[in-house]
Enzyme design. Structure first.
Site, PDB file in Angstrom:
ATOM      1  N   LYS B 161      23.489  55.562  14.716  1.00  0.00           N
ATOM      2  CA  LYS B 161      24.155  54.973  14.825  1.00  0.00           C
ATOM      3  C   LYS B 161      23.633  53.278  14.645  1.00  0.00           C
ATOM      4  O   LYS B 161      22.155  53.194  14.955  1.00  0.00           O
ATOM      5  CB  LYS B 161      24.402  54.453  17.102  1.00  0.00           C
ATOM      6  CG  LYS B 161      24.476  55.567  17.472  1.00  0.00           C
ATOM      7  CD  LYS B 161      26.582  55.518  16.622  1.00  0.00           C
ATOM      8  CE  LYS B 161      26.657  56.812  18.005  1.00  0.00           C
ATOM      9  NZ  LYS B 161      28.020  56.544  17.598  1.00  0.00           N
ATOM     10  N   ASP B 188      26.309  56.873  11.234  1.00  0.00           N
ATOM     11  CA  ASP B 188      27.694  56.239  12.078  1.00  0.00           C
ATOM     12  C   ASP B 188      27.574  54.573  12.343  1.00  0.00           C
ATOM     13  O   ASP B 188      26.517  54.066  13.315  1.00  0.00           O
ATOM     14  CB  ASP B 188      27.751  56.715  13.445  1.00  0.00           C
ATOM     15  CG  ASP B 188      29.247  56.872  14.013  1.00  0.00           C
ATOM     16  OD1 ASP B 188      30.059  55.623  13.108  1.00  0.00           O
ATOM     17  OD2 ASP B 188      29.545  57.268  14.862  1.00  0.00           O
ATOM     18  N   LYS B 265      37.872  64.671  17.426  1.00  0.00           N
ATOM     19  CA  LYS B 265      37.881  63.822  19.040  1.00  0.00           C
ATOM     20  C   LYS B 265      38.800  64.049  20.029  1.00  0.00           C
ATOM     21  O   LYS B 265      39.544  63.393  20.041  1.00  0.00           O
ATOM     22  CB  LYS B 265      36.864  62.607  19.252  1.00  0.00           C
ATOM     23  CG  LYS B 265      36.075  62.243  18.775  1.00  0.00           C
ATOM     24  CD  LYS B 265      35.250  61.214  19.382  1.00  0.00           C
ATOM     25  CE  LYS B 265      34.222  60.719  18.818  1.00  0.00           C
ATOM     26  NZ  LYS B 265      33.302  59.243  18.341  1.00  0.00           N
ATOM     27  N   CYS B 292      32.564  63.518  20.232  1.00  0.00           N
ATOM     28  CA  CYS B 292      32.926  63.530  21.617  1.00  0.00           C
ATOM     29  C   CYS B 292      32.341  61.847  21.956  1.00  0.00           C
ATOM     30  O   CYS B 292      32.053  61.185  21.165  1.00  0.00           O
ATOM     31  CB  CYS B 292      31.777  64.353  22.999  1.00  0.00           C
ATOM     32  SG  CYS B 292      30.328  63.916  21.876  1.00  0.00           S
ATOM     33  N   ASP B 319      26.611  66.438  21.384  1.00  0.00           N
ATOM     34  CA  ASP B 319      25.357  66.456  22.464  1.00  0.00           C
ATOM     35  C   ASP B 319      25.543  65.012  23.729  1.00  0.00           C
ATOM     36  O   ASP B 319      24.834  65.142  24.344  1.00  0.00           O
ATOM     37  CB  ASP B 319      24.204  64.534  21.424  1.00  0.00           C
ATOM     38  CG  ASP B 319      25.333  64.178  20.556  1.00  0.00           C
ATOM     39  OD1 ASP B 319      26.005  63.864  21.335  1.00  0.00           O
ATOM     40  OD2 ASP B 319      24.489  63.514  20.461  1.00  0.00           O
TER      41      ASP B 319
END
Lengths: 343, 343
Positions: B161, B188, B265, B292, B319
């Site tokens: 991230k 991301d 997603k 997710c 995850d």
């Protein structure tokens, strides 16, 4: 679970009740290939390929020779893993009708194994449809007489073949409309017009007060710019048929804003690409019809279940079994007049 | 055949094992909604909604109030006619996580009724996947330590991230790469960069010799031009996540040539749009990953079966259940280290 034990091809010949005349082509009979997929648990699934040289470049002799190739491709594969079988058979690029028949036979076997009809495997959206009926190219008198008979048999959607003679076509469509008030018309030029002819055709019909539900494949198969020209200059929705075989064709048509409708035929796309095209077209807010080549009841059965399962179609041009001489009805659907039903 | 007798919503709260920090957001826990669809033949199907206010505008209190609405929508409908239920629940535009959970619970019930797992209903393409594991935003030391632990647990794909501080992010990704040789990286930014910052980010990493498998959502959710700018100026593939919620979003991204990857997603799209997006992206020759929100094992179960059934994904960012404290494992899949398997 059932794995593919063997795939058999069987050549079946059907005569037309009367010659079928479209742009630059008259058919008296058709040779279709029955595809029989047998699983190791004894379950059997059926499909039918109705090859088209004009649209797909397919010749039945060449397709028959693919039987051992297809066996090599999918023997041992589990029908519950049907996407794997779809991916494998997607490689049959030059034999899309065989791809369709094999993919459907796999779904048919899975359906038998699970005890659930194919249309429910695909979503169970609808339980019945009304097929149109097609008027071949002919003299004005023949075309009008055909229209009277079609109306008498209860059809409310008439498909009219045009594309060989612009002036005769305009005259014929007007004359047909006069003896079939209340019907909807799908007019199909099968690539026969130039873009300018096509626009003149719809303009004249519009001036004459004739409403066309779908104007199918006015121009050449590879003339995407021509299709777009017609679409943007036609008061009626314009469809791609010959120009829309694979999902890649359809995405290009969407990007180019070239059509209002796509005519899905399983014989052009197989089940895998047809499923993709349904999602593409709905995502693009365009519309769908479903058509056929020269399938018998065994082959049109595939399109009936596909269309009812997905529920994505405005019009059903599934009249080929009504036009062929067939000894035994082989569809897993019921014919009630102009309607096909599933239970 | 089974018809929907009732749909029940149940609020389940889960704490994160440790706080989850992404661009402009730190989560300590999540409130998910378990959706229980009971059929008139006693069969029960389960789904889970993990709402996102940041991405979907959803608030859990508002979603809970939809229970009677959803009952009104689909009670009495046959799960074998699931496309009808999909069409009906597609109307839940402002509650996509509920749409996903209801649609999945319907497939789960159908699966129980037929005795075939959902991943096989969807095509049975694969039997196992490896999930990545995510490094939150933190200090350089925390990020590197997380990377060491993730590698030690056997993950070969690491999600990183970024998006709050360009210079720190570049430094962190380089440092992480040094302690995780051989791993693949999904980076991301969760909308955190400007287009120019995003291009600087990938350019600097490229110069430093770091290879990025997917660069996710570098710029703002509605900045499609920005996404396109980054895609065409990045040596690494660029993905849309927040920008790609519905099939309509994805078709626009395709038309605009704005991305290389779509992150599906289910919580953004439901099952219906996710199926469409799979077909759209494959038709456009682009690539897919699946992600997710904060689903427990009950919710990620949905994505496991969707991903394995369709077989369409290169990367699995599933995850969340590994990051949540959960008393009882509820997935219909098996966890073996970093891998999720079905039978």
């Amino acid at each position: 679970m059932g794995r593919v034990k063997s795939v058999k091809f069987k050549l079946n010949k059907f005569e037309y009740v009367k010659p079928f005349h479209i742009t630059n082509s008259i058919s008296y009979d058709t040779e279709n290939i029955e595809v029989i997929v047998e699983l190791d648990n004894g379950v059997v699934g059926y499909g039918e390929a109705s090859p088209s040289f004009r649209v797909n470049g397919e010749k039945v002799q060449a397709l028959m020779a693919l039987e051992p190739i297809v066996n090599e491709m999918i023997t041992g594969m589990d029908v519950r893993e049907y996407r794997k079988i779809f991916d494998e058979t997607d490689k049959l690029k030059a034999a899309p009708s065989i791809k369709a028949a094999v993919q459907y036979a796999v779904l048919d076997a899975l359906s038998e194994e699970l005890g659930i009809p194919v249309y429910q495997l695909l979503g169970g959206a609808k339980k019945e449809l009304e097929t149109d009926y097609t008027i071949s190219i002919g003299t004005l008198e023949e075309r009008v007489q055909d229209a009277r008979e079609i109306v008498a048999r209860g059809h409310s959607v008439i498909k009219i073949k045009v594309g060989e003679n612009l002036e005769e076509d305009i005259e014929a469509v007007i004359a047909i409309s006069e003896v079939s008030k209340g019907c909807k018309y799908i007019v199909d030029a099968n690539t026969g017009y130039t873009p300018k002819q096509a626009v003149k055709f719809v303009t004249e019909l519009y001036k004459a007060g004739v409403d066309i539900a779908v104007f199918e494949q006015p121009v050449g198969m590879f003339d995407i710019e021509g299709l777009k020209y017609v679409r943007w200059n036609s008061p009626f929705p314009v469809a791609a048929d010959e120009s829309a075989r694979t999902k890649y064709d359809v995405l290009r048509l969407i990007k180019e804003e070239a059509v209002d409708y796509i005519n899905i035929k399983l014989m052009k796309s197989g089940i895998s690409d047809a499923l993709a095209i349904v999602e593409l077209v709905k995502s693009a807010n365009l519309r769908l019809m479903i058509g056929c080549m020269a399938e018998s009841s065994l082959g049109v059965n595939q399109s009936v279940h596909f269309a009812l399962g997905t529920g994505a179609f405005d019009f059903y041009d599934l009249d080929s079994p009504l036009m062929l001489k067939e000894e035994t009805f082989r569809g897993k659907y019921i014919v009630e007049g102009t309607r096909y039903k599933v239970e």
